[in-house]
Design a protein around this motif. Structure first.
Motif, PDB file in Angstrom:
ATOM      1  N   ILE A   7       0.843  -1.204   0.000  1.00 36.33           N
ATOM      2  CA  ILE A   7       0.000   0.000   0.000  1.00 36.33           C
ATOM      3  C   ILE A   7       0.874   1.248   0.000  1.00 36.33           C
ATOM      4  CG2 ILE A   7      -1.594   1.370   1.394  1.00 36.33           C
ATOM      5  CD1 ILE A   7      -2.804  -1.350   2.315  1.00 36.33           C
ATOM      6  N   ILE A   8       1.840   1.296   0.900  1.00 36.43           N
ATOM      7  CA  ILE A   8       2.678   2.493   1.012  1.00 36.43           C
ATOM      8  C   ILE A   8       3.574   2.660  -0.207  1.00 36.43           C
ATOM      9  CG2 ILE A   8       4.493   3.600   2.364  1.00 36.43           C
ATOM     10  CD1 ILE A   8       3.166   2.464   4.849  1.00 36.43           C
ATOM     11  N   GLU A   9       4.099   1.573  -0.732  1.00 40.04           N
ATOM     12  CA  GLU A   9       4.939   1.666  -1.935  1.00 40.04           C
ATOM     13  C   GLU A   9       4.154   2.190  -3.124  1.00 40.04           C
ATOM     14  OE1 GLU A   9       8.388  -1.692  -1.288  1.00 40.04           O
ATOM     15  OE2 GLU A   9       6.507  -2.329  -2.165  1.00 40.04           O
ATOM     16  N   GLY A  10       2.842   2.016  -3.123  1.00 40.85           N
ATOM     17  CA  GLY A  10       2.013   2.483  -4.229  1.00 40.85           C
ATOM     18  C   GLY A  10       1.651   3.951  -4.159  1.00 40.85           C
ATOM     19  N   ILE A  11       1.985   4.625  -3.073  1.00 39.16           N
ATOM     20  CA  ILE A  11       1.658   6.043  -2.923  1.00 39.16           C
ATOM     21  C   ILE A  11       2.680   6.878  -3.679  1.00 39.16           C
ATOM     22  CG2 ILE A  11       1.418   7.932  -1.278  1.00 39.16           C
ATOM     23  CD1 ILE A  11       0.580   5.823   0.811  1.00 39.16           C
ATOM     24  N   ASP A  12       2.187   7.758  -4.543  1.00 42.07           N
ATOM     25  CA  ASP A  12       3.075   8.624  -5.322  1.00 42.07           C
ATOM     26  C   ASP A  12       3.311   9.913  -4.548  1.00 42.07           C
ATOM     27  OD1 ASP A  12       4.534   9.981  -7.206  1.00 42.07           O
ATOM     28  OD2 ASP A  12       2.833  10.391  -8.518  1.00 42.07           O
ATOM     29  N   ILE A  13       4.524  10.116  -4.101  1.00 43.26           N
ATOM     30  CA  ILE A  13       4.849  11.345  -3.381  1.00 43.26           C
ATOM     31  C   ILE A  13       5.887  12.175  -4.130  1.00 43.26           C
ATOM     32  CG2 ILE A  13       4.169  10.623  -1.073  1.00 43.26           C
ATOM     33  CD1 ILE A  13       7.090   9.882  -0.598  1.00 43.26           C
ATOM     34  N   GLY A  14       5.926  11.965  -5.425  1.00 44.68           N
ATOM     35  CA  GLY A  14       6.807  12.781  -6.252  1.00 44.68           C
ATOM     36  C   GLY A  14       8.226  12.255  -6.319  1.00 44.68           C
ATOM     37  N   ARG A  15       9.029  13.036  -7.004  1.00 44.82           N
ATOM     38  CA  ARG A  15      10.403  12.612  -7.274  1.00 44.82           C
ATOM     39  C   ARG A  15      11.290  12.706  -6.048  1.00 44.82           C
ATOM     40  NH1 ARG A  15      13.697  16.747  -8.149  1.00 44.82           N
ATOM     41  NH2 ARG A  15      12.176  18.315  -8.680  1.00 44.82           N
ATOM     42  N   THR A  16      11.047  13.667  -5.156  1.00 38.90           N
ATOM     43  CA  THR A  16      11.918  13.831  -3.993  1.00 38.90           C
ATOM     44  C   THR A  16      11.284  13.345  -2.691  1.00 38.90           C
ATOM     45  OG1 THR A  16      11.141  16.065  -3.510  1.00 38.90           O
ATOM     46  CG2 THR A  16      13.020  15.849  -5.028  1.00 38.90           C
ATOM     47  N   GLY A  17      10.072  12.837  -2.777  1.00 36.37           N
ATOM     48  CA  GLY A  17       9.368  12.413  -1.571  1.00 36.37           C
ATOM     49  C   GLY A  17       9.849  11.084  -1.028  1.00 36.37           C
ATOM     50  N   GLU A  18       9.652  10.926   0.255  1.00 35.93           N
ATOM     51  CA  GLU A  18      10.072   9.703   0.928  1.00 35.93           C
ATOM     52  C   GLU A  18       9.078   9.400   2.050  1.00 35.93           C
ATOM     53  OE1 GLU A  18      13.787   9.957   3.343  1.00 35.93           O
ATOM     54  OE2 GLU A  18      14.417   8.309   2.061  1.00 35.93           O
ATOM     55  N   ILE A  19       8.662   8.155   2.144  1.00 30.47           N
ATOM     56  CA  ILE A  19       7.789   7.694   3.224  1.00 30.47           C
ATOM     57  C   ILE A  19       8.539   6.619   3.987  1.00 30.47           C
ATOM     58  CG2 ILE A  19       5.669   6.464   3.816  1.00 30.47           C
ATOM     59  CD1 ILE A  19       4.387   7.513   1.319  1.00 30.47           C
ATOM     60  N   PHE A  20       8.497   6.715   5.301  1.00 32.02           N
ATOM     61  CA  PHE A  20       9.063   5.640   6.093  1.00 32.02           C
ATOM     62  C   PHE A  20       8.325   5.521   7.412  1.00 32.02           C
ATOM     63  CE2 PHE A  20      11.697   9.393   6.500  1.00 32.02           C
ATOM     64  CZ  PHE A  20      11.942   9.530   7.865  1.00 32.02           C
ATOM     65  N   ILE A  21       8.448   4.356   8.022  1.00 33.53           N
ATOM     66  CA  ILE A  21       7.822   4.085   9.308  1.00 33.53           C
ATOM     67  C   ILE A  21       8.939   3.722  10.283  1.00 33.53           C
ATOM     68  CG2 ILE A  21       6.262   2.554  10.580  1.00 33.53           C
ATOM     69  CD1 ILE A  21       4.673   2.199   8.004  1.00 33.53           C
ATOM     70  N   VAL A  22       8.840   4.279  11.481  1.00 33.71           N
ATOM     71  CA  VAL A  22       9.808   3.964  12.528  1.00 33.71           C
ATOM     72  C   VAL A  22       9.090   3.341  13.715  1.00 33.71           C
ATOM     73  CG1 VAL A  22      11.432   5.784  11.871  1.00 33.71           C
ATOM     74  CG2 VAL A  22       9.659   6.278  13.565  1.00 33.71           C
ATOM     75  N   ASN A  23       9.822   2.522  14.458  1.00 37.37           N
ATOM     76  CA  ASN A  23       9.250   1.994  15.692  1.00 37.37           C
ATOM     77  C   ASN A  23       9.469   3.018  16.802  1.00 37.37           C
ATOM     78  OD1 ASN A  23      11.930   1.666  16.511  1.00 37.37           O
ATOM     79  ND2 ASN A  23      11.920  -0.547  16.239  1.00 37.37           N
ATOM     80  N   ASN A  24       9.065   2.711  18.016  1.00 37.56           N
ATOM     81  CA  ASN A  24       9.182   3.685  19.099  1.00 37.56           C
ATOM     82  C   ASN A  24      10.621   3.907  19.565  1.00 37.56           C
ATOM     83  OD1 ASN A  24       9.274   1.152  20.205  1.00 37.56           O
ATOM     84  ND2 ASN A  24       8.044   1.659  22.002  1.00 37.56           N
ATOM     85  N   ASN A  25      11.582   3.208  18.983  1.00 35.49           N
ATOM     86  CA  ASN A  25      13.004   3.449  19.259  1.00 35.49           C
ATOM     87  C   ASN A  25      13.661   4.290  18.168  1.00 35.49           C
ATOM     88  OD1 ASN A  25      13.038   1.872  21.632  1.00 35.49           O
ATOM     89  ND2 ASN A  25      13.156   0.027  20.398  1.00 35.49           N
ATOM     90  N   GLY A  26      12.903   4.704  17.157  1.00 32.69           N
ATOM     91  CA  GLY A  26      13.461   5.500  16.072  1.00 32.69           C
ATOM     92  C   GLY A  26      14.132   4.672  14.992  1.00 32.69           C
TER      93      GLY A  26
END
Length: 103
Positions: A7-26
């Protein structure tokens, strides 16, 4: 977890965009570049610090010396994870800048 990745890989956030998820330790637990998962701790990132304190927000931040980014972060309490989206500011505001030129 694999469904979430798709699902997240399918989101288009443009050429410079980045999506990531972190746990509660960063620690990165999702990133398109899967080599960063669990091997890169980025808790020095402002959004990561905020989201691991269970906060949500939007910010403008200078991540690299001269590059300004627009970032958004959201705490997912069910999983105890933070979702972070960052994009270079000039790309994020490109349409607004274009409207200024037209007026």
């Amino acid at each position: 977890m694999e469904n979430l990745y798709r699902i997240i890989e399918g989101i288009d956030i443009g050429r410079t965009g980045e999506i990531f998820i972190v746990n509660n330790n960063g620690e990165i637990i999702f990133h398109k570049d899967r080599s960063k998962i669990l091997f890169e701790n980025i808790n020095n990132n402002f959004a990561v610090k905020e989201v691991t304190y269970e906060k949500n927000g939007l910010m403008n931040i200078q991540i690299i010396k001269v590059k300004l980014f627009l970032g958004s972060y959201y705490w997912l309490p069910l999983y105890r994870w933070g979702l972070i989206v960052e994009k270079k500011q000039d790309e994020a505001y490109a349409r607004v800048y274009a409207l200024e030129v037209l007026s």
